[in-house]
Design a protein around this motif. Structure first.
Motif, short mmCIF file in Angstrom:
data_model
loop_
_atom_site.label_atom_id
_atom_site.label_comp_id
_atom_site.label_asym_id
_atom_site.label_seq_id
_atom_site.Cartn_x
_atom_site.Cartn_y
_atom_site.Cartn_z
N TYR A 68 0.81 -1.22 0.00
CA TYR A 68 0.00 0.00 0.00
C TYR A 68 0.84 1.27 0.00
N PRO A 69 1.88 1.40 0.87
CA PRO A 69 2.66 2.65 0.85
C PRO A 69 3.37 2.92 -0.47
N SER A 70 3.78 1.85 -1.15
CA SER A 70 4.50 2.05 -2.41
C SER A 70 3.55 2.29 -3.58
N ILE A 71 2.29 1.82 -3.46
CA ILE A 71 1.33 2.02 -4.55
C ILE A 71 0.61 3.36 -4.37
N MET A 72 -0.02 3.55 -3.23
CA MET A 72 -0.78 4.78 -2.98
C MET A 72 0.15 5.84 -2.39
N THR A 73 1.00 6.36 -3.23
CA THR A 73 1.93 7.41 -2.81
C THR A 73 1.21 8.76 -2.77
N GLY A 74 1.88 9.74 -2.20
CA GLY A 74 1.29 11.07 -2.16
C GLY A 74 1.06 11.63 -3.55
N LYS A 75 1.97 11.33 -4.47
CA LYS A 75 1.83 11.81 -5.85
C LYS A 75 0.62 11.20 -6.52
N LEU A 76 0.45 9.86 -6.39
CA LEU A 76 -0.70 9.20 -7.00
C LEU A 76 -1.99 9.71 -6.37
N CYS A 77 -1.98 9.92 -5.07
CA CYS A 77 -3.18 10.43 -4.39
C CYS A 77 -3.58 11.78 -4.95
N MET A 78 -2.63 12.69 -5.13
CA MET A 78 -2.96 14.01 -5.66
C MET A 78 -3.42 13.93 -7.11
N ILE A 79 -2.85 13.00 -7.89
CA ILE A 79 -3.30 12.80 -9.27
C ILE A 79 -4.76 12.35 -9.29
N LEU A 80 -5.10 11.40 -8.42
CA LEU A 80 -6.47 10.91 -8.35
C LEU A 80 -7.43 12.01 -7.92
N VAL A 81 -7.00 12.83 -6.97
CA VAL A 81 -7.84 13.95 -6.52
C VAL A 81 -8.10 14.91 -7.68
N CYS A 82 -7.06 15.25 -8.42
CA CYS A 82 -7.21 16.18 -9.56
C CYS A 82 -8.09 15.58 -10.65
N VAL A 83 -7.92 14.29 -10.91
CA VAL A 83 -8.74 13.62 -11.92
C VAL A 83 -10.21 13.67 -11.53
N CYS A 84 -10.51 13.43 -10.25
CA CYS A 84 -11.90 13.48 -9.78
C CYS A 84 -12.51 14.85 -10.01
N TRP A 85 -11.79 15.90 -9.62
CA TRP A 85 -12.32 17.25 -9.75
C TRP A 85 -12.49 17.65 -11.22
N VAL A 86 -11.45 17.41 -12.02
CA VAL A 86 -11.49 17.86 -13.42
C VAL A 86 -12.51 17.07 -14.22
N SER A 87 -12.49 15.75 -14.09
CA SER A 87 -13.42 14.93 -14.87
C SER A 87 -14.87 15.18 -14.45
N GLY A 88 -15.09 15.46 -13.16
CA GLY A 88 -16.44 15.75 -12.72
C GLY A 88 -17.04 16.97 -13.40
N PHE A 89 -16.19 17.98 -13.67
CA PHE A 89 -16.69 19.21 -14.30
C PHE A 89 -16.64 19.16 -15.82
N LEU A 90 -16.08 18.10 -16.38
CA LEU A 90 -16.04 17.98 -17.84
C LEU A 90 -17.14 17.09 -18.40
N CYS A 91 -17.91 16.46 -17.52
CA CYS A 91 -18.90 15.49 -17.99
C CYS A 91 -20.20 16.12 -18.48
N TYR A 92 -20.60 17.25 -17.88
CA TYR A 92 -21.95 17.73 -18.14
C TYR A 92 -22.09 18.93 -19.08
N PRO A 93 -21.03 19.52 -19.63
CA PRO A 93 -21.28 20.61 -20.58
C PRO A 93 -22.13 20.21 -21.78
N ILE A 94 -21.92 19.00 -22.33
CA ILE A 94 -22.69 18.59 -23.50
C ILE A 94 -24.18 18.48 -23.18
#
Length: 328
Positions: free
Chosen positions: A154-180
């Protein structure tokens, strides 16, 4: 390519329908605002709803705000699990704020109107933040899967960098889904009536107010809703199925109890949030009476953000220790 073909077909269908509509009535008046009926009834009942929703809103802001501050200030909580929890609490503050303040103003208002632009802005932010919440619940379930099923890695997979990437993906993708969907629905002709028997701008009532039928647009929106809801839900279901299988193999009763306690709280939130979403947007009973739709919408838009900090924090030992430290 499929989205492009659907969009082109929709434009052609809409242009033909609008041409026919305009040829029938060249002086047609298109609405510039909508009337949100909200909670009809006597003034005493409206005052009760106002007080209840205001208390829920303030407690939600307080509870989730405390979680955000605790995660930020206590360095022991600067781990992937609590970073996700802090972002989730921050999301809940904005999620409930996208509807409840306007709901409170609407209860006190005599006209209960909302502008055309304001209606679709509320629609966009409410659904985008809800989509972001779906993605966050999925990522949090994946985090618990890694922590329980692969504790050594777990510590080697869920690193701080991966965690922040996942957080950014959640925020950005959430706001890109509904414009259409927002653009497609907003381009429909609304020539009256303009009364929405709801307290939020929801796609169902908006389709009912359109002057022309739009089956292709409804199909696109239904498909969007189904993919956004069922995609993360199946991911969460898969993660917790693997967690359950791993927990049942643990010989220690204490280990099983701890794992079930952690995952059980997550599953309570997922069940309540996704259950109400499916009733509203993907179930065959989505044509429920307006009163039932208001109750279900109130549950997932106001009640779940209130109980999330209670479920995620007060059942967590590290969070309770941090709360006591920060609060004094």
């Amino acid at each position: 390519l499929q989205c492009s073909l659907l969009f082109t077909a929709w434009l052609f269908t809409t242009s033909v329908s609008l041409t026919a509509l305009e040829s029938q009535n060249t002086t047609m008046h298109f609405v510039t605002e909508f009337v949100l009926l909200g909670f009809p009834g006597q003034r005493e009942m409206q005052n009760f709803f106002f007080s209840l929703i205001l208390v829920i809103y303030l407690l939600t802001l307080l509870g989730n705000g405390v979680i955000v501050c605790v995660v930020k200030w206590d360095k022991r909580l600067h781990t992937p699990m609590y970073i996700l929890l802090g972002n989730f609490a921050f999301l809940e503050i904005w999620y409930i704020s996208s509807t409840v303040p306007n709901m409170l103003v609407n209860i006190l208002s005599e006209t209960k109107t909302i502008s055309f632009t304001g209606c679709f802005l509320q629609f966009y932010f409410f659904f985008s933040l809800g989509t972001t919440e779906c993605f966050f619940l999925s990522v949090m379930a994946y985090d618990r899967y890694l922590a329980i099923c692969h504790p050594l890695h777990y510590p080697s997979i869920m690193t701080g960098k991966l965690c922040m990437i996942l957080v950014c993906v959640c925020w950005v993708s959430g706001f890109l889904c509904y414009p259409i969907p927002i653009v497609l629905i907003s381009q429909l002709p609304f020539c009256g009536p303009n009364i929405i028997d709801h307290f939020v701008c929801d796609p169902g009532p908006l389709f009912a107010l359109a002057c022309i039928p739009a089956p292709s647009t409804e199909l696109i929106c239904y498909t969007f809703n189904s993919v956004i809801i069922f995609g993360p839900f199946l991911s969460i279901l898969g993660s917790y199925t693997l967690v359950l299988r791993a927990v049942l193999r643990v010989p220690s009763g204490a280990g099983q109890t701890k794992a079930f306690s952690t995952c059980g709280s997550h599953l309570m939130v997922v069940s309540l949030f996704y259950g109400t979403l499916m009733v509203m947007y993907v179930s065959p009973t989505s044509g429920n009476p307006a009163g039932m739709q208001k109750v279900v919408t109130l549950v997932y838009s106001a009640v779940t953000p209130l109980i999330n900090p209670l479920i995620y924090s007060l059942r967590n030992k590290d969070m309770k220790i941090a709360l006591k430290k920060v609060l004094g």
